[in-house]
Design a protein around this motif. Structure first.
Motif: not given
Length: 340
Positions: A32-33, A61
């Protein structure tokens, strides 16, 4: 001598998806950064992270407050429960006459057919449930014997865990035996599996559900972004079998506790062929206190939904109480009952 090549039986897609579940919080955040600087999380060995890749792909994200992420990631907030929160908030241990069966309401019983789920929801009221004592596997004799002697029971609810974690073969065997008990007429599944892994709706499962019972499947969806086209496709196949598909949600702080979110959820459910059924007030299970909202806010949301939607799209706002023989409508709850 000519030999035939060995043909390996391929696992169904849904079982392959189960083998690829995300169980490491660091991996989830990387997908998901996000980093540990963005969101605080903690390990929970007793109720660890478990979520499908499909469900993760529906999360936004770089958003630590994503409502789908908040449902599955364990955070330090879970350690801040008051003494009003317990490991058995509905006192289910009192209604457990034989392993794998709960009999709280006079006309129906709940069977914990499996002990596992495809997703670990952080607000789950059975996160501390003694599944080792209540997982009958395929040892169903005691359950069927009990049901034979309960002529007032006409509905069986399959839950867990998640009943659709059982293989189609196991489900078929169970339902064939259950069908021999003639006073059981209604069958209900409570499941999150087709939401988390839409591939679970197989042709074999549909054939298994084509039985003598009047069957209802209750999905568990809390937010409109959980719904994807594959879910609606599965629902359409189920409804062709003459099976009703309903939905129940839990009202959760910072996940779905606003009018627009709940309105969008009801509309998205209906467009996917699912009827809104229940909106549950949070069960006070240890570790979930940070999801609680007040009675006044719940009442406001109920009224606002009634003003925003046609009546058939407004779910029933209810709370389950340990000693009650039915779910209690929100408008009849006292403050003490709501906070109990």
């Amino acid at each position: 001598m000519i030999t035939q090549p060995l043909v390996l039986q391929q696992q169904p897609d849904w079982q392959q998806a189960l083998r690829q579940m995300i169980t490491d919080p660091t991996t989830l955040l990387q997908m998901l950064d996000l980093s540990e600087k963005d969101i605080a999380w903690q390990w929970d060995k007793q109720f660890p992270l478990r979520v499908s890749e499909s469900f993760v792909r529906r999360m936004r994200k770089a958003d630590p407050n994503d409502p789908l992420l908040r449902q599955v990631l364990s955070t330090p907030e879970e350690s801040h429960s008051s003494n009003k929160y317990s490991t058995d908030p509905l006192q289910e241990a009192r209604f457990n006459p034989v392993p794998g069966l709960l009999h709280k309401y006079p006309s129906r019983v709940l069977i914990t057919l499996t002990s596992s789920c495809a997703i670990h929801c952080r607000y789950c009221f059975r996160r501390h449930f003694p599944y080792k004592k209540n997982n009958p596997g395929r040892q169903w004799d005691a359950i069927f014997s009990y049901l034979e002697n309960q002529p007032d029971v006409f509905e069986v609810i399959l839950s867990g865990g998640d009943p659709l974690m059982a293989s189609d073969k196991t489900l078929s065997a169970f339902l064939q035996e259950l069908a021999k008990i003639r006073h059981i007429e209604l069958l209900r599944f409570h499941t999150r599996l087709p939401v988390v892994i839409p591939e679970r709706i197989t042709s074999t499962l549909l054939a298994t559900l084509d039985n003598r019972f009047h069957t209802t499947i209750v999905y568990h969806i809390n937010h409109a972004r959980e719904l994807i086209p594959q879910i609606a496709e599965g629902v359409a196949k189920i409804r062709k079998q003459g099976i009703q598909v309903l939905n129940q949600s839990v009202l959760l702080r910072d996940i779905n506790d606003n009018v627009e979110c709940l309105k969008n959820l009801s509309l998205a459910l209906f467009k996917s062929g699912i009827m809104p059924y229940y909106l549950h007030m949070l069960d006070k299970v240890a570790g979930s206190e940070h999801f609680e909202i007040s009675l006044a806010k719940a009442q406001h949301l109920q009224q606002a939904l009634r003003e925003s939607l046609p009546g058939y799209l407004v779910p029933k706002f209810v709370k389950e109480l340990p000693n009650a023989f039915c779910k209690i409508p929100l408008e009849t709850l006292t403050v003490s009952q709501f906070e109990s």
